[in-house]
Design a protein around this motif. Structure first.
Motif, short mmCIF file in Angstrom:
data_model
loop_
_atom_site.label_atom_id
_atom_site.label_comp_id
_atom_site.label_asym_id
_atom_site.label_seq_id
_atom_site.Cartn_x
_atom_site.Cartn_y
_atom_site.Cartn_z
N UNK A 19 -10.47 11.97 -8.34
CA UNK A 19 -10.57 12.87 -9.11
C UNK A 19 -9.18 13.56 -9.73
N UNK A 20 -8.03 13.25 -8.93
CA UNK A 20 -7.05 13.76 -9.43
C UNK A 20 -5.82 12.86 -10.01
N UNK A 21 -6.52 11.73 -10.31
CA UNK A 21 -5.50 10.78 -10.78
C UNK A 21 -5.61 10.61 -12.44
N UNK A 22 -4.86 9.98 -13.15
CA UNK A 22 -4.81 9.81 -14.78
C UNK A 22 -4.59 8.41 -14.78
N UNK A 23 -4.79 8.07 -16.19
CA UNK A 23 -4.68 6.59 -16.75
C UNK A 23 -3.38 6.03 -16.30
N UNK A 24 -3.40 4.93 -15.53
CA UNK A 24 -2.16 4.27 -15.28
C UNK A 24 -1.60 4.46 -13.80
N UNK A 25 -2.24 5.54 -13.34
CA UNK A 25 -1.75 5.79 -11.81
C UNK A 25 -2.48 4.43 -10.94
N UNK A 26 -1.50 4.40 -9.75
CA UNK A 26 -1.71 2.93 -9.09
C UNK A 26 -1.79 3.41 -7.91
N UNK A 27 -2.99 2.77 -7.22
CA UNK A 27 -3.30 3.15 -5.70
C UNK A 27 -2.68 1.66 -4.97
N UNK A 28 -1.90 1.94 -3.82
CA UNK A 28 -1.45 0.82 -3.15
C UNK A 28 -2.00 0.80 -1.85
N UNK A 29 -2.77 -0.17 -1.35
CA UNK A 29 -3.11 -0.28 0.05
C UNK A 29 -2.25 -1.27 0.45
N UNK A 30 -1.28 -0.64 1.60
CA UNK A 30 -0.26 -1.25 2.30
C UNK A 30 -0.51 -1.79 3.89
N UNK A 31 -1.89 -1.61 4.07
CA UNK A 31 -2.40 -2.12 5.55
C UNK A 31 -2.90 -3.60 5.43
N UNK A 32 -3.14 -4.04 6.71
CA UNK A 32 -3.72 -5.61 6.83
C UNK A 32 -5.00 -5.73 6.50
N UNK A 33 -5.15 -5.64 4.98
CA UNK A 33 -6.70 -5.57 4.37
C UNK A 33 -6.95 -7.02 4.28
N UNK A 34 -8.38 -7.34 4.39
CA UNK A 34 -8.81 -8.47 3.93
C UNK A 34 -8.65 -8.74 2.35
N UNK A 35 -8.31 -9.77 1.96
CA UNK A 35 -7.77 -9.93 0.45
C UNK A 35 -9.19 -9.89 -0.40
N UNK A 36 -10.36 -10.37 0.16
CA UNK A 36 -11.27 -10.02 -0.62
C UNK A 36 -11.67 -8.54 -0.83
N UNK A 37 -11.59 -7.71 0.03
CA UNK A 37 -11.54 -6.33 -0.12
C UNK A 37 -10.75 -5.84 -1.34
N UNK A 38 -9.47 -6.50 -1.29
CA UNK A 38 -8.45 -6.03 -2.43
C UNK A 38 -8.89 -6.39 -3.74
#
Length: 471
Positions: free
Chosen positions: A91-110
């Motif tokens: 709700x606080x983000x605008x067009x072009x903003x980037x969320x970055x997951x830097x954890x050990x995520x399962x790439x399917x989730x990514x």
């Protein structure tokens, strides 16, 4: 107030260290933690870096503190918590903003997260970070997956904080969506294999040659000065030489022999099998950890079967220790070869165009599996990016030829002595199967055709695909 260049959510050990690294390299960073007290404490303890850190106690203030388009690193527990945090941020983000997951995520989730944001104006980066706490603080190896445009927004910051090898930054954009997290997963799979092989060599030295921890530490120290130079070899020496402050005994001798795992090794094996790539050394390492966790069962089995009678010790101990060094080198080559083969298959399957020389290059410093021969892997794939397998490249094929006899002698000695070496054995079996032009699967095909009429191809090309089993 000057806006931050990047933001970070999650001030646990890894998040805090990464934030301090970002600030120390001259970047202004906004930070947020679900506990405002943790945010305040982090800022208070940042010392000389306080001026580059913007502590925020609400998401609204946090987002407003970052220069658009806003890159926001999420450094929290992998899985559903990341999805929840993303929903809270949106709700606080605008067009072009980037969320970055830097954890050990399962790439399917990514991939799922990346795809879910495609039509929202927002975008997503899956970022693999290797190097542990020390790497996060002083320079990790960073593997980025996302759009090239989003990479360019964070390139300057990530390049500034990454490890360096001969001045080259150990960070790269590897492709779209899940590419970065997939490469990190395979990195961890290779790490599992490397650690398992080192442990097996330790077992031969401890239980086969009856050496104590400090003596074995000396061996690994010598090896670290040669062909086996690597971070894992280096810390193995230190671990084996450490003394327990409580008992006064070697620290390693006081540790329960049950290894934990967080899933990335298992994911590596699953993906290798899904892609139809043999990654037997990684499989053996994952199975080794599973067996290690079954300690009570192992102890019960020992009371039933006992242990095999050890064979005679090698008459030339020094020569046998040299064999162990060569055997570990050969087996490690097998593990790396399998890991790169899995990445090559995934690259084709997911249309990532993973740059193999670049991956080897950014693993040369900062990450857990950094080692001397990653520079040689870089050279091998630079010379032939489409090589079918690392072990058939000129430099590595020669290494395998030179170490082949040592690996056979070590695996044979271990088998006769009843010393478990599943990863070393699997590496040897992999070499033998990979280099044999005429294997034994013809019999398997005959059996499959006999009981299931699955058919087979003939070596003479005749258009007849079933056997005369009923006649």
């Amino acid at each position: 107030m000057e806006q931050a260049e990047i933001g970070l959510i999650g001030l646990g050990v890894m998040g805090s260290n990464l934030a301090l690294n970002i600030a120390e390299k001259g970047n202004r960073i906004a930070v947020f933690n679900r506990s405002p007290e943790a945010t305040r404490n982090f800022h208070a303890e940042a010392g000389a870096l306080q001026d580059r850190i913007v502590p925020c106690e609400t998401l609204e203030a946090f987002v407003a503190a970052i220069r658009p388009p806003r890159p926001i690193i999420i450094m929290i527990k992998a899985g559903e918590p990341v999805d929840q945090q993303m929903e809270l941020l949106k709700p606080y983000l605008s067009a072009g903003d980037i969320m970055i997951d830097a954890g050990n995520a399962n790439f399917h989730d990514t991939i799922r997260r990346f795809d879910n944001l495609k039509d929202s104006g927002l975008t997503f980066i899956g970022m693999g970070v290797s190097g542990g706490e020390e790497g996060a603080r002083h320079g990790p190896s960073i593997m980025v997956g996302g759009t090239e445009e989003s990479w360019k927004r964070v390139e300057t910051v990530l390049t500034s904080i990454s490890a360096r090898f001969n001045g080259e930054p150990c960070v790269a954009w590897l492709g779209e969506n899940g590419a970065g997290h997939f490469v990190k997963t395979i990195h961890n799979g290779i790490e599992y294999a490397d650690m398992q092989m080192i442990a097996e060599i330790y077992g031969i030295l401890r239980d086969g040659l009856r050496m104590d921890a400090a003596e074995i530490g000396e061996v690994f120290g010598r090896w670290n000065g040669g062909r086996l130079n690597s971070y894992l070899t280096e810390i193995t020496e230190k671990v084996l030489k450490a003394t327990d402050p409580v008992s006064g005994k070697p620290m390693v001798d006081m540790i329960v022999d049950a290894a934990g795992q967080k899933g990335t090794g298992k994911w590596s094996v699953i993906e290798a099998q899904n892609l139809g790539v043999a990654a037997t050394a990684i499989e053996a390492a994952v199975a080794g950890r599973i067996l290690s966790s079954q300690k009570a069962e192992r102890e019960a089995a020992e009371t039933i079967f006992g242990l095999p009678t050890p064979v005679e010790l090698p008459t030339d101990k020094a020569a046998f220790i040299d064999d162990l060094e060569s055997a570990l080198l050969a087996a490690k080559i097998g593990a790396y070869a399998q890991g790169f083969a899995v990445m090559a298959a995934a690259s084709a399957h997911y249309n990532w165009n993973l740059p193999m020389p670049t991956i080897a290059r950014i693993w040369r410093a900062g990450c857990i599996i950094r080692s001397q021969f990653l520079d040689e892997i870089t050279s091998a794939f630079t010379a032939d990016p489409q090589a079918a397998n690392l072990i058939v490249t000129p430099a590595f094929s020669q290494m395998v030829k030179d170490a082949d006899g040592a690996l056979r002698r070590v695996v044979s000695h271990a088998a006769l002595s009843g010393l478990p070496v599943p990863a070393l054995s699997s590496a040897l079996a992999y070499f033998d199967a990979y280099r044999r032009g005429r294997g034994t699967a013809n019999l398997i095909q005959a059996q499959r055709d006999f009981f299931g009429a699955h058919g087979f191809d003939r070596i003479d090309g005749v258009d007849q695909h079933h056997g005369p089993w009923g006649s």
